[in-house]
Write an enzyme that holds these catalytic residues in place. Structure first.
Site, PDB file in Angstrom:
ATOM      1  N   HIS A  15      21.327  46.678  67.772  1.00 53.13           N
ATOM      2  CA  HIS A  15      20.149  47.057  68.567  1.00 53.13           C
ATOM      3  C   HIS A  15      20.382  46.809  70.059  1.00 53.13           C
ATOM      4  O   HIS A  15      19.954  47.601  70.903  1.00 53.13           O
ATOM      5  CB  HIS A  15      18.943  46.249  68.061  1.00 53.13           C
ATOM      6  CG  HIS A  15      17.658  46.514  68.771  1.00 53.13           C
ATOM      7  ND1 HIS A  15      17.124  45.635  69.681  1.00 53.13           N
ATOM      8  CD2 HIS A  15      16.802  47.563  68.722  1.00 53.13           C
ATOM      9  CE1 HIS A  15      15.988  46.130  70.150  1.00 53.13           C
ATOM     10  NE2 HIS A  15      15.767  47.288  69.586  1.00 53.13           N
ATOM     11  N   ARG A  73      20.380  43.263  64.844  1.00 51.14           N
ATOM     12  CA  ARG A  73      19.980  42.927  66.224  1.00 51.14           C
ATOM     13  C   ARG A  73      21.168  43.042  67.183  1.00 51.14           C
ATOM     14  O   ARG A  73      21.001  43.439  68.338  1.00 51.14           O
ATOM     15  CB  ARG A  73      19.341  41.535  66.276  1.00 51.14           C
ATOM     16  CG  ARG A  73      18.549  41.283  67.562  1.00 51.14           C
ATOM     17  CD  ARG A  73      17.481  40.243  67.419  1.00 51.14           C
ATOM     18  NE  ARG A  73      16.339  40.733  66.698  1.00 51.14           N
ATOM     19  CZ  ARG A  73      15.359  41.490  67.217  1.00 51.14           C
ATOM     20  NH1 ARG A  73      15.383  41.835  68.490  1.00 51.14           N
ATOM     21  NH2 ARG A  73      14.363  41.905  66.473  1.00 51.14           N
ATOM     22  N   SER A  78      13.496  51.612  65.881  1.00 58.03           N
ATOM     23  CA  SER A  78      14.924  51.451  66.192  1.00 58.03           C
ATOM     24  C   SER A  78      15.657  50.803  65.018  1.00 58.03           C
ATOM     25  O   SER A  78      16.731  51.257  64.612  1.00 58.03           O
ATOM     26  CB  SER A  78      15.110  50.566  67.433  1.00 58.03           C
ATOM     27  OG  SER A  78      14.488  51.128  68.556  1.00 58.03           O
TER      28      SER A  78
END
Lengths: 207, 207
Positions: free
Chosen positions: A41, A38, A15
Protein backbone atom coordinates in the site's frame (compact mmCIF):
# COMPACT_ATOMS: atom_id res chain seq x y z
CA UNK A 1 -9.45 7.78 -17.77
CA UNK A 2 -12.28 8.40 -15.37
CA UNK A 3 -11.86 9.37 -11.74
CA UNK A 4 -13.67 6.96 -9.41
CA UNK A 5 -16.06 8.78 -7.09
CA UNK A 6 -15.13 7.56 -3.64
CA UNK A 7 -15.43 9.01 -0.16
CA UNK A 8 -12.12 9.83 1.61
CA UNK A 9 -12.93 7.38 4.41
CA UNK A 10 -13.27 4.51 1.90
CA UNK A 11 -10.04 5.02 -0.07
CA UNK A 12 -7.80 2.86 2.13
CA UNK A 13 -10.34 0.01 2.31
CA UNK A 14 -10.75 0.03 -1.48
CA UNK A 15 -6.96 0.13 -1.94
CA UNK A 16 -6.49 -2.92 0.27
CA UNK A 17 -9.20 -4.78 -1.69
CA UNK A 18 -7.40 -4.02 -4.96
CA UNK A 19 -4.07 -5.17 -3.53
CA UNK A 20 -5.63 -8.42 -2.24
CA UNK A 21 -7.30 -9.08 -5.59
CA UNK A 22 -4.03 -8.45 -7.43
CA UNK A 23 -2.04 -10.66 -5.08
CA UNK A 24 -4.37 -13.64 -5.29
CA UNK A 25 -3.65 -16.60 -3.05
CA UNK A 26 -0.73 -16.15 -0.70
CA UNK A 27 0.76 -18.35 1.98
CA UNK A 28 0.97 -15.85 4.82
CA UNK A 29 -0.75 -15.99 8.16
CA UNK A 30 -3.57 -13.41 8.44
CA UNK A 31 -1.29 -11.19 10.56
CA UNK A 32 1.62 -11.45 8.13
CA UNK A 33 -0.74 -10.70 5.26
CA UNK A 34 -1.82 -7.43 6.89
CA UNK A 35 1.84 -6.40 7.07
CA UNK A 36 2.51 -7.36 3.45
CA UNK A 37 -0.60 -5.47 2.29
CA UNK A 38 0.49 -2.32 4.12
CA UNK A 39 4.03 -2.50 2.66
CA UNK A 40 2.52 -2.74 -0.83
CA UNK A 41 0.00 0.00 0.00
CA UNK A 42 2.83 2.43 0.80
CA UNK A 43 4.96 1.58 -2.24
CA UNK A 44 2.66 0.04 -4.90
CA UNK A 45 5.47 -2.49 -5.19
CA UNK A 46 4.28 -6.09 -5.18
CA UNK A 47 7.84 -7.35 -4.69
CA UNK A 48 7.15 -7.04 -0.96
CA UNK A 49 4.89 -10.09 -1.23
CA UNK A 50 7.99 -12.01 -2.30
CA UNK A 51 10.77 -10.50 -0.23
CA UNK A 52 9.26 -10.00 3.24
CA UNK A 53 10.45 -12.72 5.60
CA UNK A 54 8.96 -13.37 9.03
CA UNK A 55 11.41 -15.17 11.29
CA UNK A 56 11.46 -16.49 14.84
CA UNK A 57 7.83 -15.79 15.68
CA UNK A 58 8.42 -12.16 14.70
CA UNK A 59 4.88 -10.83 14.40
CA UNK A 60 3.77 -12.29 17.72
CA UNK A 61 6.94 -11.25 19.58
CA UNK A 62 7.12 -7.71 18.18
CA UNK A 63 3.38 -7.10 18.50
CA UNK A 64 3.40 -8.31 22.11
CA UNK A 65 6.31 -6.01 22.91
CA UNK A 66 4.54 -3.02 21.34
CA UNK A 67 1.32 -3.90 23.16
CA UNK A 68 3.31 -3.90 26.40
CA UNK A 69 4.73 -0.42 25.79
CA UNK A 70 8.07 -1.16 24.12
CA UNK A 71 9.93 1.79 22.58
CA UNK A 72 11.01 1.87 18.94
CA UNK A 73 14.50 2.86 17.80
CA UNK A 74 14.83 3.79 14.14
CA UNK A 75 17.73 4.90 11.95
CA UNK A 76 15.67 7.39 9.95
CA UNK A 77 13.70 10.45 10.88
CA UNK A 78 11.33 9.77 7.98
CA UNK A 79 10.31 6.46 9.58
CA UNK A 80 9.92 8.25 12.91
CA UNK A 81 7.59 10.72 11.20
CA UNK A 82 5.64 7.94 9.49
CA UNK A 83 5.08 5.74 12.53
CA UNK A 84 1.69 6.32 14.13
CA UNK A 85 2.84 7.89 17.37
CA UNK A 86 -0.69 8.42 18.68
CA UNK A 87 -1.26 4.65 18.64
CA UNK A 88 2.22 3.88 19.94
CA UNK A 89 1.97 6.37 22.79
CA UNK A 90 -1.46 5.02 23.75
CA UNK A 91 0.35 1.75 24.44
CA UNK A 92 3.11 3.46 26.44
CA UNK A 93 5.81 3.48 23.75
CA UNK A 94 7.92 6.18 22.12
CA UNK A 95 10.00 6.39 18.94
CA UNK A 96 13.66 7.37 19.16
CA UNK A 97 15.87 8.44 16.28
CA UNK A 98 19.34 9.54 17.28
CA UNK A 99 20.60 10.21 13.74
CA UNK A 100 20.64 14.01 14.07
CA UNK A 101 22.21 14.03 17.55
CA UNK A 102 25.45 16.00 17.75
CA UNK A 103 27.18 13.40 19.97
CA UNK A 104 26.36 10.70 17.42
CA UNK A 105 27.87 12.74 14.57
CA UNK A 106 31.04 13.39 16.57
CA UNK A 107 31.50 9.77 17.65
CA UNK A 108 30.90 8.51 14.09
CA UNK A 109 33.43 10.95 12.64
CA UNK A 110 36.00 10.06 15.32
CA UNK A 111 35.77 6.33 14.61
CA UNK A 112 35.02 6.67 10.87
CA UNK A 113 31.91 4.50 11.17
CA UNK A 114 28.35 5.38 10.18
CA UNK A 115 26.12 7.47 12.40
CA UNK A 116 23.55 4.65 12.17
CA UNK A 117 26.00 2.23 13.81
CA UNK A 118 26.62 4.71 16.64
CA UNK A 119 22.85 5.16 17.06
CA UNK A 120 22.48 1.44 17.72
CA UNK A 121 25.09 1.72 20.48
CA UNK A 122 23.20 4.67 21.95
CA UNK A 123 20.05 2.50 21.99
CA UNK A 124 21.81 0.17 24.46
CA UNK A 125 21.41 2.94 27.04
CA UNK A 126 17.62 2.88 26.91
CA UNK A 127 16.13 1.30 30.00
CA UNK A 128 13.09 -0.17 28.19
CA UNK A 129 12.27 -3.04 25.89
CA UNK A 130 13.15 -2.06 22.32
CA UNK A 131 11.94 -2.84 18.83
CA UNK A 132 14.30 -1.73 16.06
CA UNK A 133 12.88 -0.27 12.85
CA UNK A 134 15.75 -0.03 10.38
CA UNK A 135 14.75 1.61 7.10
CA UNK A 136 17.99 2.98 5.77
CA UNK A 137 21.37 1.76 6.96
CA UNK A 138 22.64 -1.81 6.63
CA UNK A 139 25.39 -0.85 9.07
CA UNK A 140 22.65 -0.49 11.72
CA UNK A 141 21.72 -4.17 11.25
CA UNK A 142 25.36 -5.24 11.40
CA UNK A 143 25.94 -3.30 14.62
CA UNK A 144 22.74 -4.69 16.22
CA UNK A 145 24.01 -8.21 15.45
CA UNK A 146 27.38 -7.47 17.07
CA UNK A 147 25.80 -5.85 20.13
CA UNK A 148 23.35 -8.74 20.51
CA UNK A 149 26.07 -11.36 20.24
CA UNK A 150 28.18 -9.43 22.76
CA UNK A 151 25.23 -9.50 25.17
CA UNK A 152 24.92 -5.73 25.19
CA UNK A 153 21.38 -5.58 23.82
CA UNK A 154 18.42 -7.93 23.60
CA UNK A 155 15.71 -6.33 21.49
CA UNK A 156 12.18 -7.72 21.36
CA UNK A 157 12.56 -7.78 17.60
CA UNK A 158 13.73 -6.05 14.45
CA UNK A 159 12.01 -4.63 11.42
CA UNK A 160 14.98 -4.88 9.08
CA UNK A 161 14.20 -3.14 5.83
CA UNK A 162 17.20 -0.97 4.90
CA UNK A 163 17.35 -0.05 1.22
CA UNK A 164 20.31 0.26 -1.08
CA UNK A 165 23.22 -1.07 -3.01
CA UNK A 166 26.21 -1.37 -0.70
CA UNK A 167 26.17 -4.21 1.86
CA UNK A 168 22.36 -4.18 2.08
CA UNK A 169 21.73 -7.73 0.86
CA UNK A 170 24.67 -8.98 2.93
CA UNK A 171 23.64 -7.23 6.16
CA UNK A 172 20.12 -8.67 5.88
CA UNK A 173 21.46 -12.18 5.37
CA UNK A 174 23.71 -11.76 8.42
CA UNK A 175 20.93 -10.59 10.74
CA UNK A 176 18.77 -13.45 9.45
CA UNK A 177 21.38 -15.84 10.78
CA UNK A 178 20.58 -14.76 14.34
CA UNK A 179 17.70 -16.07 16.40
CA UNK A 180 16.21 -12.60 16.84
CA UNK A 181 12.53 -12.16 15.98
CA UNK A 182 12.64 -10.19 12.74
CA UNK A 183 10.72 -9.01 9.72
CA UNK A 184 13.22 -8.54 6.90
CA UNK A 185 12.79 -7.42 3.30
CA UNK A 186 15.27 -9.70 1.61
CA UNK A 187 17.29 -8.11 -1.20
CA UNK A 188 17.99 -4.48 -1.94
CA UNK A 189 14.53 -3.06 -1.36
CA UNK A 190 13.09 -1.40 1.71
CA UNK A 191 13.10 2.13 3.05
CA UNK A 192 11.76 4.39 5.73
CA UNK A 193 8.25 4.15 4.26
CA UNK A 194 8.37 0.35 4.46
CA UNK A 195 9.74 0.43 8.02
CA UNK A 196 6.91 2.72 9.11
CA UNK A 197 4.29 0.66 7.25
CA UNK A 198 5.38 -2.61 8.86
CA UNK A 199 5.33 -1.07 12.35
CA UNK A 200 1.98 0.63 11.71
CA UNK A 201 0.41 -2.61 10.45
CA UNK A 202 1.23 -4.19 13.80
CA UNK A 203 0.02 -1.15 15.75
CA UNK A 204 -3.31 -1.26 13.85
CA UNK A 205 -3.71 -4.93 14.76
CA UNK A 206 -3.25 -4.05 18.44
CA UNK A 207 -5.36 -0.91 18.77
CA UNK B 1 28.22 -13.19 1.54
CA UNK B 2 31.04 -10.86 2.39
CA UNK B 3 30.59 -7.33 3.69
CA UNK B 4 32.40 -4.79 1.50
CA UNK B 5 34.79 -2.65 3.52
CA UNK B 6 33.84 0.91 2.64
CA UNK B 7 34.14 4.25 4.38
CA UNK B 8 30.82 5.92 5.34
CA UNK B 9 31.61 8.92 3.15
CA UNK B 10 31.99 6.70 0.07
CA UNK B 11 28.75 4.67 0.39
CA UNK B 12 26.52 7.04 -1.58
CA UNK B 13 29.05 7.49 -4.38
CA UNK B 14 29.49 3.71 -4.71
CA UNK B 15 25.69 3.24 -4.66
CA UNK B 16 25.23 5.71 -7.49
CA UNK B 17 27.95 3.93 -9.52
CA UNK B 18 26.17 0.59 -9.06
CA UNK B 19 22.82 2.12 -10.09
CA UNK B 20 24.41 3.68 -13.21
CA UNK B 21 26.10 0.42 -14.15
CA UNK B 22 22.82 -1.49 -13.70
CA UNK B 23 20.82 1.05 -15.70
CA UNK B 24 23.18 1.10 -18.67
CA UNK B 25 22.45 3.61 -21.43
CA UNK B 26 19.51 5.89 -20.78
CA UNK B 27 18.03 8.75 -22.73
CA UNK B 28 17.79 11.37 -20.00
CA UNK B 29 19.51 14.73 -19.84
CA UNK B 30 22.31 14.76 -17.23
CA UNK B 31 20.02 16.68 -14.84
CA UNK B 32 17.11 14.26 -15.32
CA UNK B 33 19.49 11.34 -14.83
CA UNK B 34 20.54 12.70 -11.42
CA UNK B 35 16.88 12.75 -10.39
CA UNK B 36 16.23 9.22 -11.67
CA UNK B 37 19.33 7.92 -9.88
CA UNK B 38 18.23 9.45 -6.59
CA UNK B 39 14.71 8.01 -6.90
CA UNK B 40 16.24 4.57 -7.46
CA UNK B 41 18.73 5.15 -4.64
CA UNK B 42 15.89 5.71 -2.15
CA UNK B 43 13.76 2.74 -3.29
CA UNK B 44 16.08 0.24 -5.05
CA UNK B 45 13.27 0.18 -7.60
CA UNK B 46 14.48 0.51 -11.19
CA UNK B 47 10.93 1.11 -12.42
CA UNK B 48 11.61 4.80 -11.77
CA UNK B 49 13.88 4.79 -14.83
CA UNK B 50 10.78 3.89 -16.84
CA UNK B 51 7.99 5.82 -15.16
CA UNK B 52 9.49 9.23 -14.34
CA UNK B 53 8.29 11.83 -16.86
CA UNK B 54 9.78 15.30 -17.18
CA UNK B 55 7.32 17.71 -18.78
CA UNK B 56 7.27 21.36 -19.77
CA UNK B 57 10.89 22.15 -18.98
CA UNK B 58 10.29 20.85 -15.47
CA UNK B 59 13.82 20.44 -14.15
CA UNK B 60 14.92 23.88 -15.30
CA UNK B 61 11.75 25.63 -14.12
CA UNK B 62 11.56 23.92 -10.71
CA UNK B 63 15.30 24.19 -10.05
CA UNK B 64 15.27 27.90 -10.95
CA UNK B 65 12.35 28.49 -8.60
CA UNK B 66 14.11 26.66 -5.76
CA UNK B 67 17.33 28.56 -6.46
CA UNK B 68 15.33 31.78 -6.18
CA UNK B 69 13.90 30.84 -2.78
CA UNK B 70 10.56 29.24 -3.67
CA UNK B 71 8.70 27.45 -0.88
CA UNK B 72 7.62 23.81 -1.13
CA UNK B 73 4.14 22.57 -0.26
CA UNK B 74 3.82 18.85 0.35
CA UNK B 75 0.93 16.55 1.23
CA UNK B 76 2.97 14.34 3.54
CA UNK B 77 4.95 15.00 6.69
CA UNK B 78 7.33 12.18 5.77
CA UNK B 79 8.35 14.07 2.61
CA UNK B 80 8.71 17.24 4.69
CA UNK B 81 11.04 15.32 7.01
CA UNK B 82 13.01 13.87 4.10
CA UNK B 83 13.57 17.11 2.17
CA UNK B 84 16.95 18.65 2.91
CA UNK B 85 15.79 21.74 4.76
CA UNK B 86 19.31 23.02 5.41
CA UNK B 87 19.89 23.31 1.66
CA UNK B 88 16.40 24.66 0.99
CA UNK B 89 16.64 27.28 3.73
CA UNK B 90 20.08 28.36 2.48
CA UNK B 91 18.27 29.34 -0.73
CA UNK B 92 15.51 31.16 1.15
CA UNK B 93 12.81 28.47 0.91
CA UNK B 94 10.69 26.61 3.46
CA UNK B 95 8.62 23.41 3.38
CA UNK B 96 4.96 23.53 4.35
CA UNK B 97 2.75 20.56 5.15
CA UNK B 98 -0.73 21.45 6.33
CA UNK B 99 -1.97 17.85 6.68
CA UNK B 100 -2.02 17.84 10.49
CA UNK B 101 -3.59 21.30 10.82
CA UNK B 102 -6.84 21.33 12.77
CA UNK B 103 -8.58 23.76 10.38
CA UNK B 104 -7.74 21.46 7.47
CA UNK B 105 -9.26 18.43 9.23
CA UNK B 106 -12.43 20.35 10.05
CA UNK B 107 -12.88 21.74 6.53
CA UNK B 108 -12.25 18.31 4.97
CA UNK B 109 -14.79 16.65 7.26
CA UNK B 110 -17.38 19.37 6.61
CA UNK B 111 -17.12 19.02 2.83
CA UNK B 112 -16.36 15.26 2.83
CA UNK B 113 -13.23 15.75 0.72
CA UNK B 114 -9.69 14.71 1.51
CA UNK B 115 -7.46 16.74 3.80
CA UNK B 116 -4.90 16.77 0.99
CA UNK B 117 -7.35 18.61 -1.28
CA UNK B 118 -7.97 21.21 1.44
CA UNK B 119 -4.20 21.60 1.93
CA UNK B 120 -3.83 22.58 -1.71
CA UNK B 121 -6.45 25.31 -1.20
CA UNK B 122 -4.58 26.51 1.87
CA UNK B 123 -1.42 26.75 -0.27
CA UNK B 124 -3.17 29.42 -2.37
CA UNK B 125 -2.81 31.75 0.60
CA UNK B 126 0.99 31.63 0.56
CA UNK B 127 2.48 34.84 -0.74
CA UNK B 128 5.52 33.19 -2.33
CA UNK B 129 6.37 31.16 -5.39
CA UNK B 130 5.50 27.52 -4.75
CA UNK B 131 6.72 24.11 -5.84
CA UNK B 132 4.36 21.25 -4.98
CA UNK B 133 5.79 17.93 -3.81
CA UNK B 134 2.94 15.42 -3.81
CA UNK B 135 3.93 12.02 -2.47
CA UNK B 136 0.70 10.56 -1.22
CA UNK B 137 -2.68 11.85 -2.35
CA UNK B 138 -3.93 11.83 -5.94
CA UNK B 139 -6.70 14.17 -4.77
CA UNK B 140 -3.97 16.78 -4.19
CA UNK B 141 -3.03 16.65 -7.87
CA UNK B 142 -6.67 16.87 -8.96
CA UNK B 143 -7.27 19.91 -6.73
CA UNK B 144 -4.08 21.63 -7.96
CA UNK B 145 -5.32 21.17 -11.54
CA UNK B 146 -8.70 22.72 -10.68
CA UNK B 147 -7.14 25.63 -8.78
CA UNK B 148 -4.67 26.28 -11.61
CA UNK B 149 -7.38 26.22 -14.26
CA UNK B 150 -9.50 28.56 -12.12
CA UNK B 151 -6.56 30.98 -11.95
CA UNK B 152 -6.26 30.66 -8.20
CA UNK B 153 -2.72 29.31 -8.15
CA UNK B 154 0.24 29.31 -10.50
CA UNK B 155 2.95 27.06 -9.09
CA UNK B 156 6.49 27.07 -10.47
CA UNK B 157 6.12 23.32 -10.86
CA UNK B 158 4.97 20.03 -9.43
CA UNK B 159 6.69 16.90 -8.28
CA UNK B 160 3.71 14.58 -8.76
CA UNK B 161 4.50 11.18 -7.29
CA UNK B 162 1.51 10.05 -5.24
CA UNK B 163 1.37 6.30 -4.66
CA UNK B 164 -1.58 3.99 -4.56
CA UNK B 165 -4.47 2.15 -6.06
CA UNK B 166 -7.49 4.47 -6.17
CA UNK B 167 -7.43 7.28 -8.78
CA UNK B 168 -3.63 7.51 -8.70
CA UNK B 169 -2.98 6.61 -12.34
CA UNK B 170 -5.93 8.77 -13.41
CA UNK B 171 -4.91 11.84 -11.39
CA UNK B 172 -1.39 11.70 -12.82
CA UNK B 173 -2.71 11.49 -16.37
CA UNK B 174 -4.97 14.49 -15.69
CA UNK B 175 -2.21 16.70 -14.31
CA UNK B 176 -0.02 15.68 -17.26
CA UNK B 177 -2.65 17.23 -19.55
CA UNK B 178 -1.85 20.66 -18.14
CA UNK B 179 1.05 22.85 -19.26
CA UNK B 180 2.49 22.99 -15.74
CA UNK B 181 6.18 22.11 -15.37
CA UNK B 182 6.08 18.71 -13.69
CA UNK B 183 8.00 15.60 -12.80
CA UNK B 184 5.51 12.73 -12.58
CA UNK B 185 5.95 9.04 -11.77
CA UNK B 186 3.47 7.57 -14.22
CA UNK B 187 1.48 4.61 -12.88
CA UNK B 188 0.77 3.55 -9.33
CA UNK B 189 4.21 4.01 -7.87
CA UNK B 190 5.63 6.93 -5.92
CA UNK B 191 5.59 7.94 -2.29
CA UNK B 192 6.94 10.41 0.19
CA UNK B 193 10.44 8.99 -0.15
CA UNK B 194 10.34 9.53 -3.92
CA UNK B 195 8.95 13.07 -3.53
CA UNK B 196 11.77 13.96 -1.14
CA UNK B 197 14.40 12.28 -3.34
CA UNK B 198 13.30 14.19 -6.46
CA UNK B 199 13.35 17.52 -4.63
CA UNK B 200 16.69 16.75 -2.97
CA UNK B 201 18.27 15.78 -6.30
CA UNK B 202 17.44 19.27 -7.58
CA UNK B 203 18.65 20.94 -4.38
CA UNK B 204 21.97 19.06 -4.64
CA UNK B 205 22.39 20.31 -8.22
CA UNK B 206 21.92 23.90 -7.01
CA UNK B 207 24.01 23.94 -3.85
Amino acid sequence: MKIENIKPADIEKRSMEIIKETLGDVCFTPEEEKIVLRAIHTSADFDYAENLCFLNDAVHKISSALANGADIVTDTNMAKTGINKKKLESLGGRVHCFMADEDVAQEAAKRDITRAAVCMEKACGLKKEIVFAIGNAPTALLRIKELYEAGEINPAGIVGVPVGFVNVIEAKEQIMNTDLPQIVARGRKGGSNIAAAVINAMLYMIC
